[in-house]
Design an enzyme around this catalytic site. Structure first.
Site, PDB file in Angstrom:
ATOM      1  CB  SER A 159      -7.714   5.232   3.298  1.00  0.00           C
ATOM      2  OG  SER A 159      -7.272   6.674   3.720  1.00  0.00           O
ATOM      3  CE1 TYR A 160      -1.020   6.472   8.273  1.00  0.00           C
ATOM      4  CE2 TYR A 160      -2.153   5.627  10.307  1.00  0.00           C
ATOM      5  CZ  TYR A 160      -0.826   5.986   9.848  1.00  0.00           C
ATOM      6  OH  TYR A 160       0.386   6.051  10.486  1.00  0.00           O
ATOM      7  CB  SER A 161      -7.544   2.195   9.931  1.00  0.00           C
ATOM      8  OG  SER A 161      -7.444   3.382  11.004  1.00  0.00           O
ATOM      9  CB  SER A 163      -2.955   1.447   4.381  1.00  0.00           C
ATOM     10  OG  SER A 163      -2.646   2.522   5.351  1.00  0.00           O
ATOM     11  CE  LYS A 164       1.153   3.317   8.389  1.00  0.00           C
ATOM     12  NZ  LYS A 164       2.709   3.050   7.824  1.00  0.00           N
TER      13      LYS A 164
END
Length: 255
Positions: A159-161, A163-164
């Site tokens: 999810s972080y990857s 989003s970034k």
């Protein structure tokens, strides 16, 4: 004089996620360069926060807001209040963000949505609304905080990857539309920085050491290492820079 181009006297900067870490370091650096600061985070004290105290020592103004960027109603209420109470925002630092570490098969919808809302959706909405006023004036500086995981997939941080990765494309899309309107939109992609988001990695001494050994500079970065890049991208010195993703990573992406 070239150094005059780096001054931010008379400017007002909105810094999200400013209570600690990279956001706090950027807020203080912008104040050192001459800007007044509007700060927001989910747990920022209305009065007497560390970041407020540091900025007031510099004889700069600090205005605090609290908002939960994972909640659309909270975000919209913040934006409404921001517009009512502040006449002009010259600089927007989209730093607020969080991370959730879990294998993809164990990551539920709720946590996926929370990360995407904080790290991507809220950044788009806030930038759209602040950008409208910048366009009317014909000038403004917007910086997103991306990540090495804007370029790499990572492990257990889908999810972080995602989003970034979205932040990098959003930076470019906004730059394409707004450069001709006098708005500079760029991003900084920090490397491995010692912050709350990297505590899990730092506490694993084997992983911490292996990462440091892969970094050409030989060490993890500090939040203050991002500050100089932020001041540059917020200043007149960067007026011809649009849609750039500036890595501040000790050489990681060059290896």
């Amino acid at each position: 004089m070239i150094l005059d181009n780096f001054k931010l006297d008379g400017k007002t900067a909105l810094v999200t996620g400013c209570k600690r870490g990279i956001g706090k370091a950027i807020a203080i650096a912008l104040a050192e360069a001459g800007a007044d600061i509007i700060g927001v985070s989910s747990s920022l004290e209305e009065k007497g926060s560390d970041v407020e105290n540091e900025i007031k020592k510099l004889n700069r103004k600090f205005t605090a807001y609290r908002s939960n960027f994972s909640n659309r109603k909270s975000l919209n209420n913040f934006i409404k209040k921001l517009k009512e109470e502040n006449s002009k925002i010259d600089i927007l630092i989209n730093n607020a963000g969080t991370i959730f570490r879990n294998p993809i098969v164990d990551q539920d919808d709720e946590n996926w949505d929370r990360i995407i809302n904080i790290n991507l959706n809220s950044q788009f909405i806030l930038t759209r609304e602040v950008g409208k006023e910048m366009i009317k004036r014909g000038n403004g500086k917007i910086i997103f905080i991306a990540s090495l995981l804007s370029f790499q997939g990572g492990i257990n941080v889908a999810s972080y990857s995602a989003s970034k990765g979205g932040i990098v494309q959003l930076t470019k899309a906004l730059a394409n539309e707004w450069a001709s309107k006098g708005i500079n939109v760029n991003a900084i992609a920090p490397g491995y920085i010692e912050t709350d988001n990297t505590l899990a990695l730092k506490s694993d001494q084997i992983r911490f050491k292996s990462i440091a050994e892969r970094i050409p500079a030989g060490n993890w970065g500090k939040p203050e290492d991002i500050a100089g890049a932020a001041v540059f991208l917020c200043s007149k010195a960067s007026d011809y820079i649009h849609g750039t993703i500036l890595t501040v990573d000790g050489g990681w992406m060059g290896r």
